[in-house]
Design a protein around this motif. Structure first.
Motif, PDB file in Angstrom:
ATOM      1  N   GLN A 153     -16.131  46.091  21.161  1.00  0.00           N
ATOM      2  CA  GLN A 153     -14.801  45.935  21.421  1.00  0.00           C
ATOM      3  C   GLN A 153     -13.974  45.276  20.088  1.00  0.00           C
ATOM      4  O   GLN A 153     -12.823  45.544  19.985  1.00  0.00           O
ATOM      5  N   LEU A 154     -14.803  44.461  19.404  1.00  0.00           N
ATOM      6  CA  LEU A 154     -14.283  44.148  18.162  1.00  0.00           C
ATOM      7  C   LEU A 154     -13.811  45.096  17.242  1.00  0.00           C
ATOM      8  O   LEU A 154     -13.042  44.920  16.539  1.00  0.00           O
ATOM      9  N   CYS A 155     -14.927  46.232  16.968  1.00  0.00           N
ATOM     10  CA  CYS A 155     -14.524  47.338  16.107  1.00  0.00           C
ATOM     11  C   CYS A 155     -13.339  47.979  16.502  1.00  0.00           C
ATOM     12  O   CYS A 155     -12.744  48.322  15.871  1.00  0.00           O
ATOM     13  N   ASN A 156     -13.260  48.140  17.812  1.00  0.00           N
ATOM     14  CA  ASN A 156     -12.015  48.857  18.426  1.00  0.00           C
ATOM     15  C   ASN A 156     -10.762  48.093  18.334  1.00  0.00           C
ATOM     16  O   ASN A 156      -9.763  48.731  17.895  1.00  0.00           O
ATOM     17  N   ALA A 157     -10.853  47.020  18.569  1.00  0.00           N
ATOM     18  CA  ALA A 157      -9.664  45.971  18.276  1.00  0.00           C
ATOM     19  C   ALA A 157      -9.231  45.903  16.997  1.00  0.00           C
ATOM     20  O   ALA A 157      -8.279  45.862  16.481  1.00  0.00           O
ATOM     21  N   ALA A 158     -10.397  46.039  15.965  1.00  0.00           N
ATOM     22  CA  ALA A 158     -10.068  45.938  14.435  1.00  0.00           C
ATOM     23  C   ALA A 158      -9.150  46.952  14.113  1.00  0.00           C
ATOM     24  O   ALA A 158      -8.643  47.194  12.868  1.00  0.00           O
ATOM     25  N   ASP A 159      -9.510  48.231  14.593  1.00  0.00           N
ATOM     26  CA  ASP A 159      -8.853  49.489  14.296  1.00  0.00           C
ATOM     27  C   ASP A 159      -9.125  50.067  12.835  1.00  0.00           C
ATOM     28  O   ASP A 159     -10.381  50.042  12.718  1.00  0.00           O
ATOM     29  N   SER A 160      -8.025  49.993  12.009  1.00  0.00           N
ATOM     30  CA  SER A 160      -8.429  50.575  10.604  1.00  0.00           C
ATOM     31  C   SER A 160      -8.784  49.197   9.782  1.00  0.00           C
ATOM     32  O   SER A 160      -9.094  49.538   8.689  1.00  0.00           O
ATOM     33  N   ARG A 161      -8.988  48.294  10.136  1.00  0.00           N
ATOM     34  CA  ARG A 161      -9.536  47.018   9.369  1.00  0.00           C
ATOM     35  C   ARG A 161     -10.772  47.270   9.243  1.00  0.00           C
ATOM     36  O   ARG A 161     -11.558  47.344  10.348  1.00  0.00           O
ATOM     37  N   PRO A 162     -11.433  46.700   8.067  1.00  0.00           N
ATOM     38  CA  PRO A 162     -12.847  46.986   7.859  1.00  0.00           C
ATOM     39  C   PRO A 162     -13.712  45.870   8.664  1.00  0.00           C
ATOM     40  O   PRO A 162     -13.361  44.642   8.868  1.00  0.00           O
ATOM     41  N   VAL A 163     -14.815  46.216   9.304  1.00  0.00           N
ATOM     42  CA  VAL A 163     -15.804  45.345   9.874  1.00  0.00           C
ATOM     43  C   VAL A 163     -17.128  45.479   9.210  1.00  0.00           C
ATOM     44  O   VAL A 163     -17.447  46.735   9.098  1.00  0.00           O
ATOM     45  N   ILE A 164     -17.525  44.357   8.774  1.00  0.00           N
ATOM     46  CA  ILE A 164     -19.035  44.363   8.152  1.00  0.00           C
ATOM     47  C   ILE A 164     -20.056  43.833   9.071  1.00  0.00           C
ATOM     48  O   ILE A 164     -19.926  42.458   9.650  1.00  0.00           O
ATOM     49  N   LEU A 165     -20.831  44.455   9.424  1.00  0.00           N
ATOM     50  CA  LEU A 165     -21.996  43.853  10.365  1.00  0.00           C
ATOM     51  C   LEU A 165     -23.248  43.428   9.263  1.00  0.00           C
ATOM     52  O   LEU A 165     -23.789  44.424   8.758  1.00  0.00           O
TER      53      LEU A 165
END
Length: 247
Positions: A121-133
């Protein structure tokens, strides 16, 4: 060619550079994995070192911890910081509601397969903004499952994650990836590591066993393949360092 790290600090520095390279190439869903025993106990320290190179984005950086307790502990221990610290939320406080327009980049620390729904859900909500796990543990067959639902999750989400940095000790060997290089298998001989194979995809199961086949005769065939190195090589010393840090 990037060499294997000799210290935990060097591994973290390498992971920062690999993440920056992936971000510069337009990758937006990244994984950084330091697969060592008890590494989760060093989550705060590793996170602080990792975000050093993202200071220019500090005002737009949001750091997520899996639960309210670990997020509160980080806020207490870190004191005043220029970025935001929060948790993955719950059914009454969905993670999507924690995403704000001013957020520019998200760092998620030590998420497990229990939180995989919130991570997606976080990755989807971030859309094109980077997410680093950072040091995720999302692929747990016992939790995710190996049937249809598990395959759907992998196809829909897990396979969209780009592994930009990965290091894991094997039995007298190591599995290593530094973006944009290929996946590498290094073999330990007399305390030194030598690159013996490179693959486009992460080698697992039979493929990894085939690569390491020449070393199998020197080990107990019934022993787990993903065990700590028996010799006192670079990665064994690194593991010893991490264990010392956690006691």
């Amino acid at each position: 060619m990037i060499e294997l790290p000799k210290t935990l600090e060097e591994a973290i520095a390498q992971s920062r550079e690999a993440a920056k390279s992936a971000l510069n190439d337009g990758q937006t869903r990244l994984q950084v994995e330091l697969v060592f025993p008890e590494i989760a106990l060093q989550a705060q320290s590793i996170t602080q070192q990792f975000i050093t190179d993202f200071e220019e984005l500090a005002n737009g950086l949001k750091v997520f911890f899996p639960d309210t307790g670990s997020a509160a502990l980080a806020r207490r221990d870190w004191g005043t910081v220029p970025f935001k610290i929060t948790d993955l939320g719950s059914s009454r406080s969905p993670v999507a509601e924690k995403i704000e327009p001013e957020d520019q980049i998200f760092l998620l620390v030590n998420a497990s397969s229990i939180e995989v729904a919130q991570v997606e859900q976080l990755c989807n909500a971030a859309d094109s903004r980077p997410v680093i796990l950072l040091n995720p543990r999302l692929e747990d067959a016992a939790t995710i499952g190996i049937g249809y639902a598990g395959r759907q999750l992998r196809d829909r989400f897990l396979n969209t994650l780009q592994s930009c940095y990965y290091i894991r000790p094997l039995n007298t060997a190591a599995l290593f990836r530094y973006y944009p290089q290929s996946w590498q298998v290094w073999l330990e001989t007399e305390g030194e590591y030598k690159l013996i194979a490179e693959t486009a995809q992460k080698p697992v199961g039979d493929e990894l066993e085939r690569i390491l086949a020449p070393t199998v005769a020197d080990t107990d065939p019934s022993a787990p393949q993903l065990a700590a190195p028996k010799k006192k090589g670079i990665l064994a010393e690194l593991q010893s360092l991490i264990r010392a840090l956690t006691h």
